[in-house]
Design a protein around this motif. Structure first.
Motif, PDB file in Angstrom:
ATOM      1  N   SER A 278       0.819  -1.212   0.000  1.00  0.00           N
ATOM      2  CA  SER A 278       0.000   0.000   0.000  1.00  0.00           C
ATOM      3  C   SER A 278       0.852   1.261   0.000  1.00  0.00           C
ATOM      4  O   SER A 278       0.350   2.343  -0.283  1.00  0.00           O
ATOM      5  CB  SER A 278      -0.962  -0.003   1.191  1.00  0.00           C
TER       6      SER A 278
ATOM      7  N   GLN B  10       1.048   6.607  -6.980  1.00  0.00           N
ATOM      8  CA  GLN B  10       0.437   5.519  -6.208  1.00  0.00           C
ATOM      9  C   GLN B  10      -0.817   5.998  -5.500  1.00  0.00           C
ATOM     10  O   GLN B  10      -1.875   5.386  -5.571  1.00  0.00           O
ATOM     11  CB  GLN B  10       1.441   4.955  -5.195  1.00  0.00           C
ATOM     12  N   CYS B  11      -0.689   7.137  -4.796  1.00  0.00           N
ATOM     13  CA  CYS B  11      -1.802   7.676  -4.019  1.00  0.00           C
ATOM     14  C   CYS B  11      -2.984   7.991  -4.931  1.00  0.00           C
ATOM     15  O   CYS B  11      -4.109   7.560  -4.690  1.00  0.00           O
ATOM     16  CB  CYS B  11      -1.325   8.932  -3.286  1.00  0.00           C
ATOM     17  N   GLN B  14      -4.633   4.817  -6.231  1.00  0.00           N
ATOM     18  CA  GLN B  14      -5.327   4.040  -5.197  1.00  0.00           C
ATOM     19  C   GLN B  14      -6.619   4.740  -4.796  1.00  0.00           C
ATOM     20  O   GLN B  14      -7.659   4.106  -4.628  1.00  0.00           O
ATOM     21  CB  GLN B  14      -4.390   3.805  -3.991  1.00  0.00           C
ATOM     22  N   VAL B  72       1.312  -0.250  -9.241  1.00  0.00           N
ATOM     23  CA  VAL B  72       0.033   0.224  -8.718  1.00  0.00           C
ATOM     24  C   VAL B  72      -1.039   0.247  -9.794  1.00  0.00           C
ATOM     25  O   VAL B  72      -2.181  -0.155  -9.570  1.00  0.00           O
ATOM     26  CB  VAL B  72       0.181   1.631  -8.094  1.00  0.00           C
ATOM     27  N   THR B  76      -4.577  -1.551  -9.775  1.00  0.00           N
ATOM     28  CA  THR B  76      -5.813  -0.774  -9.890  1.00  0.00           C
ATOM     29  C   THR B  76      -6.679  -1.302 -11.020  1.00  0.00           C
ATOM     30  O   THR B  76      -7.885  -1.502 -10.871  1.00  0.00           O
ATOM     31  CB  THR B  76      -5.476   0.708 -10.142  1.00  0.00           C
ATOM     32  N   ARG B 225      -6.283   1.455   2.732  1.00  0.00           N
ATOM     33  CA  ARG B 225      -7.565   1.170   2.076  1.00  0.00           C
ATOM     34  C   ARG B 225      -8.702   1.829   2.858  1.00  0.00           C
ATOM     35  O   ARG B 225      -9.592   2.443   2.285  1.00  0.00           O
ATOM     36  CB  ARG B 225      -7.770  -0.349   2.016  1.00  0.00           C
ATOM     37  N   ASN B 228      -8.522   5.552   2.293  1.00  0.00           N
ATOM     38  CA  ASN B 228      -8.974   5.919   0.955  1.00  0.00           C
ATOM     39  C   ASN B 228     -10.480   5.772   0.796  1.00  0.00           C
ATOM     40  O   ASN B 228     -11.119   6.529   0.062  1.00  0.00           O
ATOM     41  CB  ASN B 228      -8.232   5.085  -0.097  1.00  0.00           C
TER      42      ASN B 228
END
Lengths: 475, 353
Positions: A278, B10-11, B14, B72, B76, B225, B228
């Motif tokens: 993550s 990445q952020c 996600q 990522v 996704t 998770r 987000n």
């Protein structure tokens, strides 16, 4: 995804390298059950159809045919490399990616660096170019060597300059084994000092490790196993302790166990770049975050778990213990005292089922006992990789840029000075073409300058953090 | 009126996934607590805004996914495809092999120009699929290298190429205690550049959302998770279709009356101009009643001031600067950023009551 090439130089470098490749294969075998050649594996291995003669055998996708390590093996004696090529890993290495000689460097940095350096420069370049060609996107060279001998120390550091000139965009990560105080190689202070200058000037990042720390860790593991304490059985599948899947007798080959620890360090260092998570951390982020000034690129590493417990489902309390352990001296791969020195930056690389809240809770908990430099009070870099190491539910690698490396360098300088003052064994070096006394004095000043940088930072430790005046704006 | 989303790093990727998932789940929720006609209008509007049609009926997110390394984006894409309910366009991603190394300069000065054409082409394709383009929603973090640096570069390009369309940036403010050591540098460089090219910056602080997860939702082991998803829920409730304008309130008490208090606003702003209500009968995400507040206030001065302070402190020691100058971001660029942000802080602070 990017690839990395491992260059293992000298006896120590090749032995550690061998452990690394063994562990890497087993890690990927455990993670990649379907034996498909994926991007994670491609970071360290090529997929080759061995039926094809010559160079055309590379396969980029699909089932794994035959894995070849992205490695270059260099040694000026044949013993270790031959043993590797006859051992269980023989098929993993590309026989064309070796450079060997017979005579050895005689524990003499000058022989390794000047004599073999010039003798093998072309060949070295050729092998390196070949490895680079096999990579889609080469990001990093990992150099593994020892500082105290002749080949790893001399030829290993000669390589750094070659890499810098030929592949300026590719990171140079060096894992250096520093000699312990009671080293049986009398000239190790000379070799280490001369090598340090090269590391100062041509490495992007150095992970100094000393044999004594590794030995202490192994002794502790032995102690815990032999004491027969309930619940302290070492998990048989753990990659930390065994390199052949079975429990090896410690007495047989002590260096194997020590080398395994270093191999684990490299595996964990690259895990977040290879596997998903993550909060990913690529290799170029290590240098970016942990090297605030180019010359201060020595990172103290500590690894947990080392003294493993038999429980698989470690509850939260034990998870926190993992973080505490990472900051204890018992888990460091170099003798140093970071808690009483100054942190410039710290990275926590976590693997397994650990979430951001666990990370944050532990940073908050440990922060008060650690001293960070005034301009980097919250200098933490973190990463979360979902894939745990084989045989564990989670692990933590802490990399610290801390002034605690200073004593190691000061001690090295002292040992060097004791020898140099008496000009003991100097003639072995000076008789090599290209070697002069200035090589020694320059190396000494280079190290002294580095120690001085750390001194200046340490001096700020007791000073209160100033509030610097901000830019004043006319509104 | 459609919105094209650009997810960066990445952020961004996600979060982007969670946002589309939240929007889809909400719009396809059978219990809208309103009339069937109302529900259908709502669904159609949401769909038009965020998804396009495909032959076999699976909606495709109006999104462009950008990242400088593949892990990522791959995740996704497969998460979306796996759900079977909606997905991302097959050719909507731009990916490279080597990330930005948490380096704003690398994202902005190297990746930006190098991949400008490819990325802008992808966005153009997505825009062409829209009957009428409302604007862009750019999701990025400030702390890293791609979302922050490349995000700033892309936003600038959008400003040049689509100057008539709205550009709103969703910015993720990193945890105060580092995720990335150079996050304060990356943040000030991002903010100062976005100030010049973005129309609105919607801010979410990781620390704040983390607190929501811990204290309001009682989640024990909070993952990214979780964070987000909270974020996506908030964004969803802001973006889903509503009607503007005053009308009779259907609630027993009027909770929104508090917002009419003149004390909340500056002297040169009347409450009636400062406060707008949009509402809909249709429930959001199965909540019988829900409200979302988006505000432009002095609330962000403190976090902004903190980040600028820390970055300034580090800049004074020149730590890490060599990593930026290596790729063309000089000390003057840092100083420009500091100057601009100090002006923003001063402007907000000087809002006299």
């Amino acid at each position: 995804m990017t690839q990395s090439v491992v260059i293992q130089v000298g006896q120590c470098g090749n032995q550690i390298g061998c452990c690394f490749w063994d562990l890497a294969l087993r890690e990927h075998a455990a993670v990649n059950q379907k034996a498909i050649y994926d991007e994670a594996i491609s970071s360290f291995f090529r997929n080759v159809d061995t039926r094809v003669v010559g160079d055309g055998g590379s396969i980029s996708k699909g089932k794994i045919c035959s894995l070849k390590a992205r490695a270059v093996l260099i040694d000026m004696e044949e013993g270790v490399v031959n043993e590797i090529l006859q051992g269980p890993l023989r098929d993993v290495f590309d026989s064309k990616q070796l450079i060997t000689d017979i005579s050895g460097s005689g524990n003499n940095w000058a022989v390794g660096h000047k004599v073999f350096g010039s003798l093998y420069q072309e060949q070295i370049l050729e092998k390196l170019r070949k490895s680079a060609e096999h990579c889609d996107c080469l990001q990093c060279f990992f150099i593994i060597h020892s500082m105290g001998g002749g080949t790893g120390s001399g030829l290993g550091t000669f390589l750094l300059k070659v890499l810098e000139d030929e592949f300026p965009e590719v990171y140079r990560f060096v894992t250096s084994i520093y000699p312990s105080g009671e080293d049986d190689v009398i000239t190790s202070p000379y070799n280490s000092m001369l090598a340090m200058k090269e590391l100062n000037e041509h490495a992007d990042c150095v992970l100094p490790i000393d044999n004594q720390s590794l030995f202490d860790i192994i002794s502790k593991i032995d102690l815990m196993v032999n004491s027969g304490k309930l619940g302290t059985a070492i998990k048989p599948k753990s990659l930390v302790t065994s390199s052949a899947g079975a429990f090896k007798k410690r007495q047989e080959k002590p260096f194997d166990a020590m080398n395994n620890i270093v191999a684990n360090l490299l595996l964990n260092l690259t895990s977040s770049a290879r596997f998903e998570g993550s909060l990913n951390m690529d290799l170029n982020e290590i240098s970016m975050n942990l090297v605030p000034f180019p010359q201060l690129h020595y990172l103290v590493s500590s690894l947990t778990p080392l003294y493993t417990l038999a429980d698989v489902n470690i509850p939260s309390r034990r998870l926190d213990q993992m973080f505490s352990d990472a900051f204890s001296k018992d888990h460091q791969l170099i003798r140093a005292d970071p808690k009483h020195s100054l942190y410039l930056a710290c990275a926590l690389m976590v693997r397994g089922n650990v979430q951001i809240s666990d990370l944050r809770r532990n940073i908050e908990r440990l922060k008060p006992s650690l001293r960070f430099v005034s301009w980097n009070q919250e200098g933490w870099k973190t990463s979360l990789c979902s894939v745990p190491p084989v045989g564990h539910s989670h692990s933590l690698l802490a990399l610290a840029n801390n002034t605690c490396v200073k004593p190691t360098f000061i001690e090295l300088r002292e040992r060097f000075t004791r020898l140099y003052r008496k000009r003991a064994h100097l003639h072995h070096y000076l008789q090599i073409e290209g070697m002069e006394e200035s090589c020694f004095t320059e190396a000494l000043s280079s190290l002294s300058a580095l120690i001085q940088e750390y001194n200046q930072l340490d001096a700020t430790k007791s000073m209160p953090a100033e509030e610097l005046p901000r830019l004043s704006i006319a509104v | 009126m459609s919105i094209v989303t650009v997810q960066l790093g990445q952020c961004g990727n996600q979060i982007g996934f969670e946002v589309f998932d939240a929007l889809f789940s909400d719009s396809h929720c059978p219990q809208g607590l309103c009339s069937k006609r109302e529900n259908e209008a709502y669904q159609a509007s949401c769909k038009e805004r965020f998804f396009s049609e495909e032959e076999n009926g699976v909606p495709i997110a109006r999104a462009v996914l950008v990242d400088m390394e593949p892990k990522v984006i791959n995740q996704t894409l497969s998460k979306a495809a796996h759900s079977g309910r909606w997905k991302y366009g097959q050719h909507s991603c731009f990916c490279q092999k080597q990330g930005s190394g948490n380096n704003w300069a690398y994202g902005y000065s190297v990746h930006g120009p190098r991949h400008e054409e490819s990325i802008m082409n992808l966005i153009q394709k997505e825009v062409e699929k829209c009957d009428s383009l409302n604007g862009f929603f750019i999701i990025m973090s400030m702390a890293g290298g791609t979302g922050s640096g490349l995000g700033a570069f892309v936003t600038q390009n959008l400003q040049d190429q689509y100057s008539n369309s709205l550009k709103m940036n969703q910015i993720i403010w990193p945890y105060g205690t580092g995720e990335v050591i150079v996050q304060n540098y990356n943040s000030i460089l991002t903010l100062s550049h976005l100030y010049r090219s973005s129309d609105a910056l919607l801010v979410h602080e990781n620390d704040a959302v983390h607190k929501i997860c811990a204290k309001l939702m009682n989640i024990k082991q909070i993952s990214f998770r979780d964070i987000n998803q909270v974020l996506a829920h908030q964004l969803g409730s802001v973006f889903q279709p509503t009607y503007s304008g005053e009308g009779s309130f259907h609630y027993r008490r009027n909770p929104l009356g508090a917002f009419k208090d003149p004390a909340l606003y500056t002297s040169w702003l009347e409450p009636v101009h400062a406060f707008s209500v949009w509402k809909t009968q249709r429930a959001f995400s199965k909540y019988e009643k829900s409200a979302a507040l988006v505000s432009n206030s002095q609330f962000l001065v403190k976090p902004l001031d903190t980040i600028v302070g820390k970055a300034w402190n580090m800049f004074a020691s020149k730590a890490y600067i060599h990593q930026y100058t290596k790729f063309g971001i000089e000390e003057e660029d840092f100083l420009d950023s500091f100057t601009l942000l100090e002006q923003v802080i001063a402007s907000y602070c000087n809002l006299g009551f």
